[in-house]
Design an enzyme around this catalytic site. Sequence first.
Site, short mmCIF file in Angstrom:
data_model
loop_
_atom_site.label_atom_id
_atom_site.label_comp_id
_atom_site.label_asym_id
_atom_site.label_seq_id
_atom_site.Cartn_x
_atom_site.Cartn_y
_atom_site.Cartn_z
N PRO A 23 0.82 -1.14 0.72
CA PRO A 23 0.24 -0.35 0.39
C PRO A 23 0.79 0.66 -0.03
CG PRO A 23 0.08 -1.13 1.84
CD PRO A 23 0.93 -2.10 1.26
N CYS A 106 2.72 3.25 8.89
CA CYS A 106 3.32 4.32 8.92
C CYS A 106 3.35 5.86 9.96
CB CYS A 106 1.32 4.88 7.93
SG CYS A 106 2.20 6.58 7.39
N GLY A 218 10.67 -4.00 2.77
CA GLY A 218 11.47 -2.64 3.21
C GLY A 218 12.67 -3.55 2.13
#
Length: 351
Positions: A23, A106, A218
């Site tokens: 996302p 986030c 990541g």
Amino acid sequence: MKQQTDTPEKPDDFSPWRFCVAPMMEWSDRHYRVLARLHSRHARLYTEMVTSAAVIHGDRDRLLGFDASEHPLAVQLGGSDPDELARAATICTDYGYDEINLNVGCPSDRVQNGAFGACLMREPDLVAACVGAMKAAVALPVTVKCRIGVDDQEPRAALFEIAEKCVAAGVDALIVHARKAWLKGLSPRENRDVPPLDYALVHELKRALPATPVAINGGLETLAACRAQLEGLDGVMVGRAAYHDLSQWIDVDPDLFGAAAPHPDSRAAVEAYLPYVERKLGEGARLADITRHMLGLFAGRPGARAFRRHLATEAVKRGAGPEVVRDALRALDRTWRDFAEPAAEEARDSA
């Protein structure tokens, strides 16, 4: 408007989270996701984060609507109120999503001000309560995307505590961005790069929780890097690398799923994208809002600059239509021919 489920059959023996596209706020919208789907039938796609309050009170068709071709598709929710998240998850289920994902990673100021996202790493009991409430409300898989910690937390302790409590609450999978988030002192952009990656910690978590699917996120920029992480983990999640250069991911299905690619290359994928473009323009969409996701295609290939320049200058014009994309493809082809023909002639001469 409820969507009909049309999920492509997944090859046997692979985790649903084997390859995921992350996302990404302002990037992974419905136009991007359809283009991504044309590069892989089996990648699991995720929406931009949408808050539980917006789902309940906002324009649901605008926030949650998607094209049937996007399956398998997960919706990412932001929130920290268990009852509100359960209501939002029920609404998302009615829209036809394949998974509900909770954002616990986030680091943006807006998310922090709403008391959700990465700051929830400090509240594992609350996260578990949110998972439990959604699990009780819907039959879909409920997953969590988290960091390995925030600020001065000790990563192993923070990650293992939140993971173990989510597992106890019934979470179906954990997706771990293998970096800390620094909520004070680093911008959201810096939080994507500056904190060091700790892949080994995520692998350690999987060994501790063998029955729980664990995917890693990541710094994964190539298929080779993804394959390396899949030795020991159930899945990988790719973000910016899957946005800025979709072309390199055309081999996801053959390389990671043992299945045929949907198209031989990105050029063919763009051709297949044109009916969608025409349909959306007919519904009132702006061409530039669709083609902005195509600017990174063909990176490193002769003609990529001509393709990108044509889209950037022409798609923004009033009344721009699908012929702009076709002309951009022709510009790509012309440059490629100009490059390839002399190279082929030189090869023949040297043979």
